[in-house]
Write a protein that holds these residues in place. Structure first.
Motif, mmCIF file in Angstrom:
data_model
loop_
_atom_site.group_PDB
_atom_site.id
_atom_site.type_symbol
_atom_site.label_atom_id
_atom_site.label_comp_id
_atom_site.label_asym_id
_atom_site.label_seq_id
_atom_site.Cartn_x
_atom_site.Cartn_y
_atom_site.Cartn_z
ATOM 1 N N ILE A 278 1.632 8.408 -9.141
ATOM 2 C CA ILE A 278 1.419 6.977 -8.897
ATOM 3 C C ILE A 278 -0.076 6.680 -8.933
ATOM 4 O O ILE A 278 -0.911 7.558 -8.709
ATOM 5 N N SER A 279 -0.392 5.433 -9.203
ATOM 6 C CA SER A 279 -1.787 5.031 -9.367
ATOM 7 C C SER A 279 -2.500 4.880 -8.023
ATOM 8 O O SER A 279 -1.879 4.849 -6.954
ATOM 9 N N GLU A 280 -3.804 4.753 -8.099
ATOM 10 C CA GLU A 280 -4.605 4.530 -6.892
ATOM 11 C C GLU A 280 -4.203 3.226 -6.212
ATOM 12 O O GLU A 280 -4.095 3.146 -4.983
ATOM 13 N N GLU A 281 -3.957 2.183 -7.017
ATOM 14 C CA GLU A 281 -3.551 0.902 -6.437
ATOM 15 C C GLU A 281 -2.200 1.025 -5.737
ATOM 16 O O GLU A 281 -1.987 0.445 -4.667
ATOM 17 N N ALA A 282 -1.297 1.796 -6.316
ATOM 18 C CA ALA A 282 0.007 2.005 -5.678
ATOM 19 C C ALA A 282 -0.147 2.743 -4.354
ATOM 20 O O ALA A 282 0.585 2.475 -3.388
ATOM 21 N N LYS A 283 -1.088 3.674 -4.283
ATOM 22 C CA LYS A 283 -1.330 4.400 -3.040
ATOM 23 C C LYS A 283 -1.857 3.472 -1.955
ATOM 24 O O LYS A 283 -1.461 3.563 -0.785
ATOM 25 N N VAL A 284 -2.749 2.557 -2.333
ATOM 26 C CA VAL A 284 -3.208 1.541 -1.383
ATOM 27 C C VAL A 284 -2.019 0.703 -0.917
ATOM 28 O O VAL A 284 -1.858 0.416 0.277
ATOM 29 N N GLY A 285 -1.160 0.321 -1.870
ATOM 30 C CA GLY A 285 0.031 -0.451 -1.513
ATOM 31 C C GLY A 285 0.940 0.302 -0.568
ATOM 32 O O GLY A 285 1.530 -0.275 0.350
ATOM 33 N N ALA A 286 1.069 1.615 -0.771
ATOM 34 C CA ALA A 286 1.898 2.422 0.119
ATOM 35 C C ALA A 286 1.343 2.411 1.539
ATOM 36 O O ALA A 286 2.101 2.305 2.515
ATOM 37 N N LEU A 287 0.026 2.505 1.675
ATOM 38 C CA LEU A 287 -0.578 2.445 3.005
ATOM 39 C C LEU A 287 -0.311 1.095 3.659
ATOM 40 O O LEU A 287 0.048 1.013 4.837
ATOM 41 N N LEU A 288 -0.474 0.035 2.894
ATOM 42 C CA LEU A 288 -0.196 -1.306 3.424
ATOM 43 C C LEU A 288 1.269 -1.431 3.828
ATOM 44 O O LEU A 288 1.600 -2.101 4.810
ATOM 45 N N PHE A 289 2.146 -0.801 3.076
ATOM 46 C CA PHE A 289 3.585 -0.869 3.334
ATOM 47 C C PHE A 289 3.944 -0.160 4.635
ATOM 48 O O PHE A 289 4.746 -0.675 5.437
ATOM 49 N N TYR A 290 3.364 0.998 4.871
ATOM 50 C CA TYR A 290 3.788 1.825 6.001
ATOM 51 C C TYR A 290 2.997 1.571 7.285
ATOM 52 O O TYR A 290 3.545 1.704 8.384
ATOM 53 N N GLN A 291 1.718 1.235 7.169
ATOM 54 C CA GLN A 291 0.918 1.083 8.382
ATOM 55 C C GLN A 291 1.299 -0.184 9.140
ATOM 56 O O GLN A 291 1.672 -1.199 8.549
ATOM 57 N N GLY A 292 1.177 -0.135 10.468
ATOM 58 C CA GLY A 292 1.483 -1.281 11.307
ATOM 59 C C GLY A 292 0.446 -2.384 11.180
ATOM 60 O O GLY A 292 -0.667 -2.163 10.692
ATOM 61 N N LEU A 438 0.856 -4.053 -2.994
ATOM 62 C CA LEU A 438 2.234 -3.857 -2.519
ATOM 63 C C LEU A 438 3.225 -3.902 -3.673
ATOM 64 O O LEU A 438 4.150 -3.087 -3.756
ATOM 65 N N VAL A 439 3.042 -4.852 -4.577
ATOM 66 C CA VAL A 439 3.931 -4.955 -5.735
ATOM 67 C C VAL A 439 3.817 -3.709 -6.609
ATOM 68 O O VAL A 439 4.828 -3.173 -7.095
ATOM 69 N N THR A 440 2.596 -3.225 -6.786
ATOM 70 C CA THR A 440 2.401 -2.008 -7.577
ATOM 71 C C THR A 440 3.114 -0.832 -6.928
ATOM 72 O O THR A 440 3.738 -0.008 -7.612
ATOM 73 N N PHE A 441 3.047 -0.735 -5.603
ATOM 74 C CA PHE A 441 3.772 0.322 -4.905
ATOM 75 C C PHE A 441 5.275 0.169 -5.089
ATOM 76 O O PHE A 441 5.993 1.144 -5.365
ATOM 77 N N LEU A 442 5.792 -1.053 -4.936
ATOM 78 C CA LEU A 442 7.232 -1.271 -5.086
ATOM 79 C C LEU A 442 7.720 -0.835 -6.456
ATOM 80 O O LEU A 442 8.845 -0.346 -6.599
ATOM 81 N N LYS A 443 6.891 -0.984 -7.461
ATOM 82 C CA LYS A 443 7.291 -0.585 -8.810
ATOM 83 C C LYS A 443 7.382 0.932 -8.956
ATOM 84 O O LYS A 443 8.045 1.429 -9.870
ATOM 85 N N THR A 444 6.753 1.679 -8.038
ATOM 86 C CA THR A 444 6.894 3.139 -8.077
ATOM 87 C C THR A 444 8.245 3.576 -7.527
ATOM 88 O O THR A 444 8.578 4.767 -7.583
ATOM 89 N N LEU A 445 9.031 2.638 -7.017
ATOM 90 C CA LEU A 445 10.365 2.935 -6.507
ATOM 91 C C LEU A 445 11.426 2.742 -7.589
ATOM 92 O O LEU A 445 12.620 2.760 -7.309
ATOM 93 N N THR A 446 10.978 2.544 -8.830
ATOM 94 C CA THR A 446 11.881 2.322 -9.964
ATOM 95 C C THR A 446 12.135 3.626 -10.708
ATOM 96 O O THR A 446 11.195 4.297 -11.143
ATOM 97 N N ASP A 447 13.389 3.972 -10.845
ATOM 98 C CA ASP A 447 13.786 5.092 -11.702
ATOM 99 C C ASP A 447 13.648 4.618 -13.144
ATOM 100 O O ASP A 447 14.261 3.613 -13.527
#
Length: 481
Positions: A278-292, A438-447
């Motif tokens: 996954i890309s760097e932007e997706a990793k940032v999105g993942a942090l935003l997704f999971y952190q409180g 966040l959208v970039t991260f969500l797209k990493t959930l696509t098979d």
């Protein structure tokens, strides 16, 4: 999409909130490693579910039934009319168009009711992708619910009573209901005004060649299905009435649907050690997704939890109330409202609550919201961050489908705003770059398979060997799905 220099600066600012001062030197991967460990993520959403194989004989016959218009009252609609693999396991519409469509073969945008009538089904067609992974409830309002091993409550019985005919699993339990809906598949001329069980029995009897003459299928059609059922169930001497029942039909439909497993995502690869998945932007999105929120994130994982990205619970998140509304037992929708879970439990505290959807493959399963109110991923992401603001600012012009009822929208919104939504529904300020991440991260959930016609071909009938009354879906321009 690579981060621009501006976004990189923004990402660094975001990370200064997401990563504690003691760990500023950690990389994105190190921070995500901690999150993965703390959330016990494996990337594999399969728990103890028994899955199906698309190459099994039952799944193959189930696919033929899924694409057959013979299961609809008017012979104009198939399950695949609203749940096609090339349309994300749904129909790419905000609200489904079932029976009495203007052009029954047209699927997706452009499918509409005859005479330009507005859609009369209140809720978005849920994706069939990964349907076997649900463990607790089916449908947006959870009206089919697991209450014990192979025990389910359904609308055929008062909630939460057990339905003894529900079947062996949640998917089979839900497969028994679309064929009984006069707006989805049944229509108003076949077995109308009968009980739901009588409607199922009538559909099965017609397929078995045991229907009254006026509604009977041609003998060539019923002979085809009898031969297919005999082969699949290894019962060459069995009669049609013995083999072709509402129970066997729902079992076969479930076998096909339960084979639609699409979970090989870039995020799973990342969890399993491929840091380049996954890309760097997706990793940032993942942090935003999971952190409180107290750490600068958006706490999305509070509800979209685990490897399936759903806790299977119900919440009122103020989705804009478009569409015809959902009628209760009295058959009347109140001012276009859909009271959601309350229509099942009859509990006032369940007003406007709907099931938390899984986010696997969410990139291709829109429109989003229980009624498809949002037609873009950024739109639904913004709503989830600031639901009250987004509800009050909602613009129905974003809807791509024609004639969706939005009359008296302000009145509907006012009623929804007074509904005492869950206490966690609080607006949070957000930045555009956060939404993009966040959208970039969500797209990493696509098979990737769900975006490939070639990869999805096992779940789509081969048109070279058509079954009787098979749906051959096309887009508005006649291109085959």
């Amino acid at each position: 999409m690579p981060l621009t220099m501006i976004n990189k600066v923004s990402a660094i600012a975001t990370l200064s909130l997401l990563i504690t001062p003691m760990s500023f030197s950690q990389t994105l991967d190190e921070a995500l490693h901690d999150i993965i460990q703390n959330n016990t993520l494996t990337g594999n959403p399969i728990k103890q579910q028994q899955l199906s194989d698309i190459d099994s004989t039952k799944a193959q016959l189930g696919m033929k039934l899924f694409y057959s218009r013979a299961l609809s009252g008017n012979l104009d609609t198939a399950c695949a009319s609203c749940h096609h693999p090339m349309l994300g396991g749904g129909d790419n519409l905000s609200l489904p168009v079932g029976v009495k469509s203007e052009k029954p073969s047209v699927l997706g945008l452009g499918r509409q009711r005859k005479e330009g009538l507005p859609p009369d089904i209140a809720r978005n067609a849920p994706t069939t992708f990964n349907i076997a992974l649900w463990q607790k409830v089916m449908f947006h309002d959870g009206r089919i619910e697991s209450i014990g091993p192979s025990q389910f409550t359904t609308p055929d019985f008062h909630y939460p009573q057990r339905d003894p005919k529900a079947g062996e699993n949640l998917v089979q339990a839900q497969a028994r209901f679309p064929v009984t809906s006069d707006r989805e598949m049944l229509g108003e001329s076949f077995a109308f005004r009968r009980s739901t069980q009588a409607r199922r029995a009538s559909i099965a009897a017609r397929l078995a060649g045991k229907s009254p003459t006026l509604s009977a299928l041609p003998k060539t059609v019923t002979h085809y299905w009898l031969t297919a059922f005999r082969t699949t169930f290894s019962a060459p001497e069995a009669t049609a009435s013995q083999l072709i029942t509402e129970q066997s039909i729902s079992e076969l439909l479930a076998e096909y649907q339960r084979s639609q497993l699409f979970i090989d995502t870039p995020w799973r690869q990342y969890i399993n050690g491929n840091t380049l998945a996954i890309s760097e932007e997706a990793k940032v999105g993942a942090l935003l997704f999971y952190q409180g929120r107290e750490k600068g994130g958006y706490a999305c994982a509070n509800c979209h939890s685990g490897d399936f990205f759903s806790n299977e619970k119900f919440y009122n998140i103020l989705i804009p109330p478009i569409g015809p509304g959902k009628a209760g037992k009295n058959g009347v929708a109140v001012q276009g409202q859909d009271f959601g879970r309350r229509l099942v439990t009859r509990l006032p505290q369940d007003n406007y609550k709907f099931r938390v959807p899984s986010l696997l493959n969410t990139e291709v399963t829109g429109p989003w919201g229980h009624n498809g109110a949002y037609t873009s991923l950024p739109g639904i992401v913004k709503h989830m961050i600031a639901p009250k603001q987004m509800l009050q600012q909602y613009n129905p012009n974003q809807l791509k489908q024609k004639n969706i009822p939005v009359d008296n929208l302000k009145t509907r919104v006012d009623l929804l705003m007074k509904s005492n939504p869950n206490s966690f529904v609080k607006d949070k300020d957000y930045r555009t770059e956060d939404v993009e991440a966040l959208v970039t991260f969500l797209k990493t959930l696509t098979d990737p398979c769900v975006k490939s016609r070639a990869c999805l071909s096992p779940w789509i009938p081969n048109n070279e060997s058509l079954t009787p009354l098979q749906l051959q879906g096309t887009d508005l321009d006649g291109n085959k799905h």
